[in-house]
Write an enzyme that holds these catalytic residues in place. Sequence first.
Site, PDB file in Angstrom:
ATOM      1  N   PRO A 161      10.301  51.899  35.836  1.00 43.62           N
ATOM      2  CG  PRO A 161       8.823  50.307  36.638  1.00 43.62           C
ATOM      3  CD  PRO A 161       9.350  51.666  36.925  1.00 43.62           C
ATOM      4  N   PRO A 162      10.537  49.821  32.827  1.00 36.55           N
ATOM      5  CG  PRO A 162      12.061  48.499  31.672  1.00 36.55           C
ATOM      6  CD  PRO A 162      11.604  48.833  33.057  1.00 36.55           C
ATOM      7  N   GLY A 163       7.927  50.146  30.366  1.00 34.35           N
ATOM      8  CA  GLY A 163       6.537  49.841  30.084  1.00 34.35           C
ATOM      9  C   GLY A 163       5.511  50.592  30.893  1.00 34.35           C
ATOM     10  CB  VAL A 164       5.537  52.725  33.845  1.00 38.66           C
ATOM     11  CG1 VAL A 164       5.869  51.486  34.645  1.00 38.66           C
ATOM     12  CG2 VAL A 164       6.776  53.602  33.688  1.00 38.66           C
TER      13      VAL A 164
ATOM     14  CE  LYS B 115      10.943  55.188  31.663  1.00 39.05           C
ATOM     15  NZ  LYS B 115      10.378  53.819  31.637  1.00 39.05           N
ATOM     16  CB  THR B 116       8.473  56.884  25.461  1.00 40.81           C
ATOM     17  OG1 THR B 116       9.731  56.427  25.958  1.00 40.81           O
ATOM     18  CG2 THR B 116       8.678  57.502  24.087  1.00 40.81           C
TER      19      THR B 116
ATOM     20  CB  SER C 175      16.611  49.206  51.305  1.00 45.12           C
ATOM     21  OG  SER C 175      16.833  48.456  50.127  1.00 45.12           O
TER      22      SER C 175
ATOM     23  CE  LYS D 278      13.109  49.442  48.484  1.00 45.01           C
ATOM     24  NZ  LYS D 278      13.943  49.945  49.584  1.00 45.01           N
TER      25      LYS D 278
END
Length: 794
Positions: free
Chosen positions: A374-377, A379-380, A699, A742
């Site tokens: 997800p965004p903000g973890v 990665k970049t 799921s 999850k």
Amino acid sequence: MAEQPDESAETRAIRGPTGEQLEIPTLLPVLPLRDAVVYPGVTVPLSVGRARSLGALEAAGEHGYLLAATQREASIEEPEPHDLHRVGCIVRVMRTISSRREGKQALVVGVARAELGEASGLHPVHYTRAIPLPEPSLTSPEDEATWQRVVEKAQQVIDLRDDMPPEWKAFLSGIPTPGMLADLIASNLAIPPEERILLLEETDPVVRLLRVEEHLEREVTIAETQRTLRDESQADEGDPRQRERMLRRRMREIQDELGEADAGQREVDELRDQLQMADLPEEALAQVERELKRLSALPQHAPDRHLVRTYLEWMLDLPWSVETEDVLDLSHARGVLDADHHGLDKVKQRILEFLAVRKLAPEAKAPILCFVGPPGVGKTSLGRSIARAMDRKFARASLGGVRDEAEIRGHRRTYVGAMPGRILQSLKRAGSRNPIFLLDEIDKLGSDFRGDPSSALLEVLDPEQNHSFSDHYIEVPFDLSRVLFVATANTLSTIPAALLDRMEVIELPGYTENEKQTIAREHLVPKQLEAHGLSPERVQVTDAALQKVVLEYTREAGVRNLERQLASLMRKTATRIAEGDAEAHFEIDPDFVAEALGAPPHLSETAERAGHAGVAVGLGITAHGGDILFVEATRIPGGKGIRLRLTGQMGDVMRESAEAALSWVRAHAPALGLPEEALDACEIHLHIPSGAVPKDGPSAGIALVTAIVSALSERRARGTVAMTGEISLRGRVLPVGGIKGKVFAAARAGIETVVMPRRNEKDLTEIPDDIRNSLQLQLVDTIDEALTHTLPAP
């Protein structure tokens, strides 16, 4: 015989170049010269062909005297006296030879400088009264030193020039007068005609020596350059290209010295110098040399010249052979990664494994890593940390919204404004052929009539092909095999299968509350304090305040929104301090957080919404990470038979799961204790709130069964239990993906128990101990087992 004036019998005594006394007629026939200049004491062969010049030569006779004067304009065929320079040289005819044509060859020797006086009107030969120009003698030691310096400089030129015999050095030392030395040297140097005339008109021998010295210094420079280049070219005789470059450099430097350098040719030569330093591979070198020849053949203002030059500059600026040396110190790399990122142990371990392999097998093919989360973890920023750990350059290309294949492969040069693709542009900016290359947002590539960029990336990300990546603009293969590609994505569902197969996927599901608090304390708070002009000594943030922000104001997988909330707190704090309402020390506590940020946007609603029959808590994965979703079911009596109605933007896979869930419930109604009338003529309506958000996947199977059974039996599902797992018609619970995300979402939402497939037990090893200890994880194989945990006993 041409007619002679009566005054031609008058003579006057003049001093010759070596000091001897000569009797010279007062009136002398004029011999016009087109572009030659004769100096006293110098013997010169002349070609005489014009009628008036032949008449002057005939009038002088054998061993007679002439006044040789240079024309102002060489194009004048019949020059008059005013067309000649005012100073000429009295010459004596030594010998004349008839040539095959009508002209003659005359060997003359200069006698003295003379000014052209009054001209006679006799034709066809012009006579003039020659006025000899006296030459002063040297009077000071400085003049003697200048004389000796010029002799030494001339001898230096003789030593450097292979076309001048060494005997000339002794000859120069024996010249009796400085004026004769200056004239002799001037006659043998490559001097422009205008400068030759100025030297002839100058009577002061010292001035002439100084001017000649300047030309000798230029000759020394040229001769030294020629010898250096000749030595270099002889040393590189085995390399024809190197020899050609040496010769071209020699030609350019000679042209610069002579002032004959062309602007367009200078441009080509500069590019050739860059080519020598670029160290291009053979194929690229051949292409550049072809374009250089094309550029040199184009006129200065040709429209294509700019296009060719731009192409050559791109070719020469690309890092064909420039690369950085890797730092393969694993302890240093671990320290860098730990300093930049908290947690993410799996990612860090994979990076350290890569460095270890690189250290033992330097030529091993670099993997293509794909960070998904997800965004903000982070990665970049992980890509930048890898570059810093390996001491490599960092290049980044954002692929979000890219729909044109030319953005990857470049435009062909036939198009206006053509340029290379983003891959080579980023490598040029990085200045290295082995950077850490971040392909950001690779899951957001598009495609339209301009092509499919994801297909163009197949060659880039395939270790078996990217050693010869072809860009449409440069038209020469470029080696990308030394680049370490790192891709980032929020979801794998939109990445084409062929492209995904070329990458090693590493999931970053997000951070726990404890990890967020640690990240905030160690990274975000110091960063925001500095950004807002605050110091840690003056402003302190308590752990309780951080915990309140994390639990009540942010419920995301990453920390981007957490940083925004902390920035808001810092702005409020800065305002208080600037207004003078605070003392020297300011403490941010939970009360100040509540006052500054307002009402918490995230409160636990699980128990409230799940406290009704027909509601079950499911777990899903979105582009923003794991999340909980509520599955609502209700029974509507009436109609014929049993019908199923689905709402909430369910995808096809989820709709099929709902149909399978209803079929299983109907088949096992007696065992579930459902009354017969519950499945009589009715409509089962299944709805998943947040209807504007598309949802899909298998799921939610357990949650769908639980909601249907709860609605039909009117038993309330347990509000503190969340579930995930695919179901089959035979009642089996099948494994699903995204377990880590999850489980994190369940912990953030205050869930106490998570029901999940037993075959996903292997995924629990990636979950931190604090999360596992805070939840009760129930592993099930069948739907019956799952219902015992999700529904109370009938």
